[in-house]
Scaffold this motif. Structure first.
Motif, PDB file in Angstrom:
ATOM      1  N   TYR A 213       0.830  -1.206   0.000  1.00 44.76           N
ATOM      2  CA  TYR A 213       0.000   0.000   0.000  1.00 44.76           C
ATOM      3  C   TYR A 213       0.867   1.259   0.000  1.00 44.76           C
ATOM      4  N   LEU A 214       1.879   1.284   0.853  1.00 42.93           N
ATOM      5  CA  LEU A 214       2.723   2.474   0.954  1.00 42.93           C
ATOM      6  C   LEU A 214       3.476   2.737  -0.349  1.00 42.93           C
ATOM      7  N   GLN A 215       3.894   1.664  -1.016  1.00 42.39           N
ATOM      8  CA  GLN A 215       4.614   1.840  -2.272  1.00 42.39           C
ATOM      9  C   GLN A 215       3.686   2.265  -3.409  1.00 42.39           C
ATOM     10  N   GLU A 216       2.455   1.761  -3.408  1.00 43.36           N
ATOM     11  CA  GLU A 216       1.531   2.071  -4.498  1.00 43.36           C
ATOM     12  C   GLU A 216       0.824   3.409  -4.312  1.00 43.36           C
ATOM     13  N   GLU A 217       0.433   3.730  -3.087  1.00 46.30           N
ATOM     14  CA  GLU A 217      -0.391   4.923  -2.840  1.00 46.30           C
ATOM     15  C   GLU A 217       0.420   6.095  -2.268  1.00 46.30           C
TER      16      GLU A 217
ATOM     17  N   LEU B 115      -9.804   2.232  -1.020  1.00 45.33           N
ATOM     18  CA  LEU B 115      -9.146   1.223  -1.853  1.00 45.33           C
ATOM     19  C   LEU B 115      -9.773  -0.145  -1.596  1.00 45.33           C
ATOM     20  N   GLU B 116     -10.942  -0.379  -2.212  1.00 49.80           N
ATOM     21  CA  GLU B 116     -11.635  -1.652  -2.009  1.00 49.80           C
ATOM     22  C   GLU B 116     -10.803  -2.838  -2.483  1.00 49.80           C
ATOM     23  N   ALA B 117      -9.950  -2.624  -3.467  1.00 50.95           N
ATOM     24  CA  ALA B 117      -9.130  -3.712  -4.005  1.00 50.95           C
ATOM     25  C   ALA B 117      -8.266  -4.354  -2.930  1.00 50.95           C
ATOM     26  N   ALA B 118      -7.933  -3.611  -1.873  1.00 54.42           N
ATOM     27  CA  ALA B 118      -7.063  -4.147  -0.818  1.00 54.42           C
ATOM     28  C   ALA B 118      -7.732  -5.290  -0.057  1.00 54.42           C
ATOM     29  N   ARG B 119      -9.052  -5.386  -0.140  1.00 47.66           N
ATOM     30  CA  ARG B 119      -9.758  -6.497   0.530  1.00 47.66           C
ATOM     31  C   ARG B 119      -9.454  -7.828  -0.153  1.00 47.66           C
ATOM     32  N   ASP B 120      -8.910  -7.756  -1.366  1.00 50.10           N
ATOM     33  CA  ASP B 120      -8.577  -8.955  -2.138  1.00 50.10           C
ATOM     34  C   ASP B 120      -7.084  -9.287  -2.112  1.00 50.10           C
ATOM     35  N   TRP B 121      -6.293  -8.476  -1.431  1.00 46.81           N
ATOM     36  CA  TRP B 121      -4.867  -8.746  -1.392  1.00 46.81           C
ATOM     37  C   TRP B 121      -4.583  -9.997  -0.552  1.00 46.81           C
ATOM     38  N   GLU B 122      -3.369 -10.501  -0.641  1.00 41.86           N
ATOM     39  CA  GLU B 122      -3.015 -11.728   0.080  1.00 41.86           C
ATOM     40  C   GLU B 122      -3.069 -11.502   1.589  1.00 41.86           C
ATOM     41  N   LYS B 123      -3.752 -12.427   2.282  1.00 44.13           N
ATOM     42  CA  LYS B 123      -3.945 -12.321   3.732  1.00 44.13           C
ATOM     43  C   LYS B 123      -4.455 -10.929   4.106  1.00 44.13           C
ATOM     44  N   PRO B 124      -5.617 -10.522   3.584  1.00 43.37           N
ATOM     45  CA  PRO B 124      -6.081  -9.143   3.790  1.00 43.37           C
ATOM     46  C   PRO B 124      -6.631  -8.903   5.186  1.00 43.37           C
ATOM     47  N   SER B 125      -6.678  -7.647   5.547  1.00 43.49           N
ATOM     48  CA  SER B 125      -7.500  -7.220   6.673  1.00 43.49           C
ATOM     49  C   SER B 125      -8.959  -7.278   6.218  1.00 43.49           C
ATOM     50  N   ASP B 126      -9.886  -7.303   7.176  1.00 43.89           N
ATOM     51  CA  ASP B 126     -11.303  -7.228   6.799  1.00 43.89           C
ATOM     52  C   ASP B 126     -11.725  -5.777   6.545  1.00 43.89           C
ATOM     53  N   HIS B 127     -10.824  -4.834   6.817  1.00 44.25           N
ATOM     54  CA  HIS B 127     -11.039  -3.419   6.496  1.00 44.25           C
ATOM     55  C   HIS B 127     -10.151  -3.029   5.320  1.00 44.25           C
ATOM     56  N   VAL B 128     -10.512  -1.938   4.647  1.00 48.52           N
ATOM     57  CA  VAL B 128      -9.672  -1.402   3.574  1.00 48.52           C
ATOM     58  C   VAL B 128      -9.260   0.027   3.926  1.00 48.52           C
ATOM     59  N   PRO B 129      -8.167   0.518   3.326  1.00 47.49           N
ATOM     60  CA  PRO B 129      -7.668   1.849   3.661  1.00 47.49           C
ATOM     61  C   PRO B 129      -8.448   2.995   3.018  1.00 47.49           C
ATOM     62  N   LEU B 130      -8.524   4.094   3.753  1.00 49.99           N
ATOM     63  CA  LEU B 130      -9.100   5.345   3.267  1.00 49.99           C
ATOM     64  C   LEU B 130      -7.954   6.338   3.083  1.00 49.99           C
ATOM     65  N   LEU B 131      -8.097   7.239   2.124  1.00 51.00           N
ATOM     66  CA  LEU B 131      -7.055   8.221   1.856  1.00 51.00           C
ATOM     67  C   LEU B 131      -7.684   9.568   1.540  1.00 51.00           C
ATOM     68  N   THR B 132      -7.221  10.614   2.217  1.00 51.16           N
ATOM     69  CA  THR B 132      -7.682  11.970   1.931  1.00 51.16           C
ATOM     70  C   THR B 132      -6.501  12.864   1.593  1.00 51.16           C
ATOM     71  N   GLU B 133      -6.682  13.684   0.568  1.00 48.92           N
ATOM     72  CA  GLU B 133      -5.660  14.648   0.152  1.00 48.92           C
ATOM     73  C   GLU B 133      -6.088  16.041   0.613  1.00 48.92           C
ATOM     74  N   PHE B 134      -5.144  16.756   1.197  1.00 53.59           N
ATOM     75  CA  PHE B 134      -5.376  18.123   1.648  1.00 53.59           C
ATOM     76  C   PHE B 134      -4.464  19.073   0.900  1.00 53.59           C
ATOM     77  N   ASP B 135      -5.023  20.175   0.458  1.00 51.76           N
ATOM     78  CA  ASP B 135      -4.246  21.251  -0.157  1.00 51.76           C
ATOM     79  C   ASP B 135      -3.988  22.278   0.931  1.00 51.76           C
ATOM     80  N   LEU B 136      -2.836  22.164   1.569  1.00 46.33           N
ATOM     81  CA  LEU B 136      -2.518  23.018   2.718  1.00 46.33           C
ATOM     82  C   LEU B 136      -1.529  24.110   2.348  1.00 46.33           C
TER      83      LEU B 136
END
Length: 264
Positions: free
Chosen positions: A22-26, A243-264
């Motif tokens: 996740y960290l490398q892709e997002e 990122l709903e796709a993360a629910r299909d990754w190998e040995k997934p969590s039952d939750h998926v990550p959320l991401l918000t972008e801020f223009d600060l």
């Protein structure tokens, strides 16, 4: 631009391979993790540092709960509240010191609340309501631009669950929990960032049970994970994704990550 993510990872050491993916892709600047299930001494600091996330705040405990915030941006631990009132590790807050300087990011893991939505029959349900009440008292005193993220374990809106009527008596979507969470929202005037960018009644889920053999076919999801911001900070959010796709990754969590972008 500052990108902040939140993910109930359900054991950070077990799922470090998908966290790394996740960290490398997002490439979020900050990642808030819940349910890390480890004490601080066993947290995989080196694995995160190798990925560029050298700044870490961990509030952990052995085998259960626990939260951690990892960042490419310098930070300092800002707060650590025991809203559970029993010593469980369910919260850590940080202040960003680099880009986004001054922003407070609060990372929380609200108790699930057991199976019976009645505090007389189920102590855990009462603990959940009391946890939210303590958060509400805290929220009324906030005087800094704040983002609170994490697993709230409540899906408040009808479009936050796969079937509103069927889940009205199921813990996480009961009217009492929704009302309690609304009081927390009102206490600081929080903006629900997810629903700012993905307006109701659009479908929005972040959790699918492990019990479902094919989560995509049944799609019996709930939005248990949230990112809420102070009103002035919310105006600076320019994008939000799940990122709903993360629910299909190998040995997934039952939750998926959320991401918000801020223009600060």
């Amino acid at each position: 631009m500052v990108k902040i993510a939140s993910w109930n990872i359900n054991s950070v050491r077990l799922r470090m391979p998908i966290v790394s993916q996740y960290l490398q892709e997002e490439a979020p600047d900050v990642l808030c993790l819940q349910e890390i299930k480890t004490i601080e001494q066993s947290f995989p600091f080196k694995a995160f540092a190798d990925l560029g996330y050298e700044h870490v705040a961990v509030h952990g405990q052995k085998g259960y709960h626990g939260v951690a915030t990892v960042s490419r941006i310098p930070l300092r631990e800002f707060s650590r509240h025991d809203w559970q009132d029993n010593g469980e590790a369910r919260h850590v807050g940080v202040e960003l010191l680099g880009p986004g300087k001054g922003m407070i990011v609060e990372n929380v893991y609200v108790p699930a609340g057991g199976d019976i939505p009645d505090r007389e029959q189920n102590v855990k349900f009462g603990q959940k309501l009391d946890f939210l009440e303590r958060m509400t008292q805290w929220a009324g005193k906030i005087d800094r631009p704040t983002l609170i993220v994490g697993d709230f374990n409540i899906a408040p809106l009808e479009s936050d669950v796969w079937n509103h009527k069927q889940l009205l008596k199921v813990v996480s979507h009961t009217p009492l929990e929704v009302e309690t969470l609304q009081r927390f929202q009102d206490a600081h005037g929080w903006t629900d960032i997810g629903r700012k960018h993905i307006p109701a009644p659009e479908r929005y889920f972040s959790w699918w049970s492990y019990r479902s053999k094919d989560w995509k076919v049944n799609d019996r999801g709930r939005r248990l994970d949230h990112m809420w911001a102070s009103p002035e900070l919310a105006q600076q959010s320019v994008g939000h994704s799940v990122l709903e796709a993360a629910r299909d990754w190998e040995k997934p969590s039952d939750h998926v990550p959320l991401l918000t972008e801020f223009d600060l």
